[in-house]
Design a protein around this motif. Sequence first.
Motif, short mmCIF file in Angstrom:
data_model
loop_
_atom_site.label_atom_id
_atom_site.label_comp_id
_atom_site.label_asym_id
_atom_site.label_seq_id
_atom_site.Cartn_x
_atom_site.Cartn_y
_atom_site.Cartn_z
N LEU A 203 -1.98 26.29 21.82
CA LEU A 203 -1.82 27.69 21.49
C LEU A 203 -2.88 28.11 20.47
N SER A 204 -3.15 29.40 20.40
CA SER A 204 -4.02 29.89 19.35
C SER A 204 -3.29 29.80 18.02
N LEU A 205 -4.05 29.82 16.93
CA LEU A 205 -3.43 29.74 15.61
C LEU A 205 -2.57 30.99 15.34
N VAL A 206 -3.02 32.16 15.81
CA VAL A 206 -2.25 33.39 15.63
C VAL A 206 -0.92 33.30 16.37
N HIS A 207 -0.97 32.84 17.62
CA HIS A 207 0.26 32.70 18.42
C HIS A 207 1.18 31.66 17.79
N THR A 208 0.60 30.60 17.28
CA THR A 208 1.40 29.56 16.62
C THR A 208 2.11 30.12 15.39
N ASN A 209 1.39 30.89 14.59
CA ASN A 209 1.97 31.48 13.40
C ASN A 209 3.16 32.38 13.74
N LYS A 210 3.02 33.20 14.77
CA LYS A 210 4.11 34.07 15.20
C LYS A 210 5.30 33.25 15.69
N THR A 211 5.02 32.16 16.38
CA THR A 211 6.09 31.32 16.92
C THR A 211 6.84 30.61 15.80
N ILE A 212 6.10 30.11 14.83
CA ILE A 212 6.72 29.45 13.68
C ILE A 212 7.62 30.42 12.92
N ARG A 213 7.17 31.66 12.80
CA ARG A 213 7.98 32.66 12.11
C ARG A 213 9.30 32.92 12.84
N LYS A 214 9.27 32.86 14.16
CA LYS A 214 10.50 33.03 14.93
C LYS A 214 11.48 31.89 14.66
N LEU A 215 10.96 30.67 14.56
CA LEU A 215 11.82 29.53 14.25
C LEU A 215 12.39 29.65 12.84
N MET A 216 11.58 30.17 11.92
CA MET A 216 12.06 30.37 10.55
C MET A 216 13.12 31.46 10.51
N ASP A 217 12.92 32.54 11.28
CA ASP A 217 13.89 33.63 11.32
C ASP A 217 15.24 33.15 11.85
N ARG A 218 15.21 32.16 12.73
CA ARG A 218 16.45 31.60 13.28
C ARG A 218 17.04 30.52 12.35
N LYS A 219 16.38 30.32 11.23
CA LYS A 219 16.82 29.35 10.22
C LYS A 219 16.88 27.92 10.78
N LEU A 220 15.92 27.61 11.63
CA LEU A 220 15.80 26.27 12.20
C LEU A 220 14.86 25.39 11.38
N ILE A 221 13.87 26.02 10.75
CA ILE A 221 12.90 25.29 9.93
C ILE A 221 12.55 26.11 8.70
N LEU A 222 11.94 25.44 7.73
CA LEU A 222 11.27 26.09 6.61
C LEU A 222 9.82 25.64 6.63
N TRP A 223 8.92 26.54 6.19
CA TRP A 223 7.51 26.15 6.12
C TRP A 223 7.08 26.16 4.66
N ARG A 224 6.62 25.02 4.19
CA ARG A 224 6.21 24.88 2.80
C ARG A 224 4.74 24.49 2.74
N ASP A 225 4.19 24.43 1.53
CA ASP A 225 2.79 24.06 1.37
C ASP A 225 2.51 22.67 1.93
N GLY A 226 3.50 21.78 1.80
CA GLY A 226 3.30 20.41 2.27
C GLY A 226 3.58 20.20 3.74
N GLY A 227 4.00 21.26 4.45
CA GLY A 227 4.27 21.11 5.87
C GLY A 227 5.58 21.76 6.28
N CYS A 228 6.22 21.17 7.26
CA CYS A 228 7.40 21.73 7.89
C CYS A 228 8.65 20.95 7.49
N GLU A 229 9.70 21.67 7.12
CA GLU A 229 10.99 21.05 6.82
C GLU A 229 11.99 21.39 7.92
#
Length: 253
Positions: A203-229
């Motif tokens: 995926l493009s980085l822009v598409h990836t960023n939007k996708t990660i935000r959707k996972l965060m909105d669903r409270k499935l993950i958190l994104w921190r400076d050190g990576g993904c929780e």
Amino acid sequence: MPGQNGRSLSSRQYPCEQCPLRPLPVFREFEKQELAFISTFKKGELAVDKGATVIVEGSHSAHLYTVLSGWAFRYKLLPDGRRQILNYLMPGDLIGLQGSVMGEMQHSVEALSPMLLCVFERDSLHELYRNHPGLAYDITWIASREERMLDENLLSVGRRSAIERAAYLIAFIGSRAKVVGLNGKQSIQIPITQQHIADTLGLSLVHTNKTIRKLMDRKLILWRDGGCEVVDAEGLKQLAGWEGLGEGRRPLI
């Protein structure tokens, strides 16, 4: 002694008989004679800095490595520099087997974090196959497991939607990390960037960023400076339509 790419080869900090991975429930026990052979098979340990290249595509390495601690990823590059990440490596995983069979490595490996690797002489594989059929089967099992993981990754890239792909990838890495104790008693922290996810999922980085935000909105993950929780591993698996690793005890070389 310092090596290339931030690496240094040292004597054994962890004798095979005192391997910190071996007591983990995910790994099968060695027979006494197998452990004795592996102890002679191992030639030392290699410390690798974050961002260092462990193996370069096209190289002819004289060694095999088992990850004792840390994270890495396997990847291939197109001539124009575009990168495809193939899989992620963590404690217990074997590095360099492809070069032992094919003559040269068909991919590169880069450290995601500081790593410690057990170093084995590739030429000693012949003795392993001749005299230790149980260990020879283990090598075959490890290669088959890698093929299975690549099959699942190909299915994901080919048929899952973007959000399903990302959910599968994070659930898959998190599940593997959990069984080898990388999370301790805390939530699983995966030391990857969104660029790593983009290069894995195609995926493009822009598409990836939007996708990660959707996972965060669903409270499935958190994104921190050190990576993904990973917050909700079961929720990620359900979204991806993935049943989990489905593995029992596995070999450790």
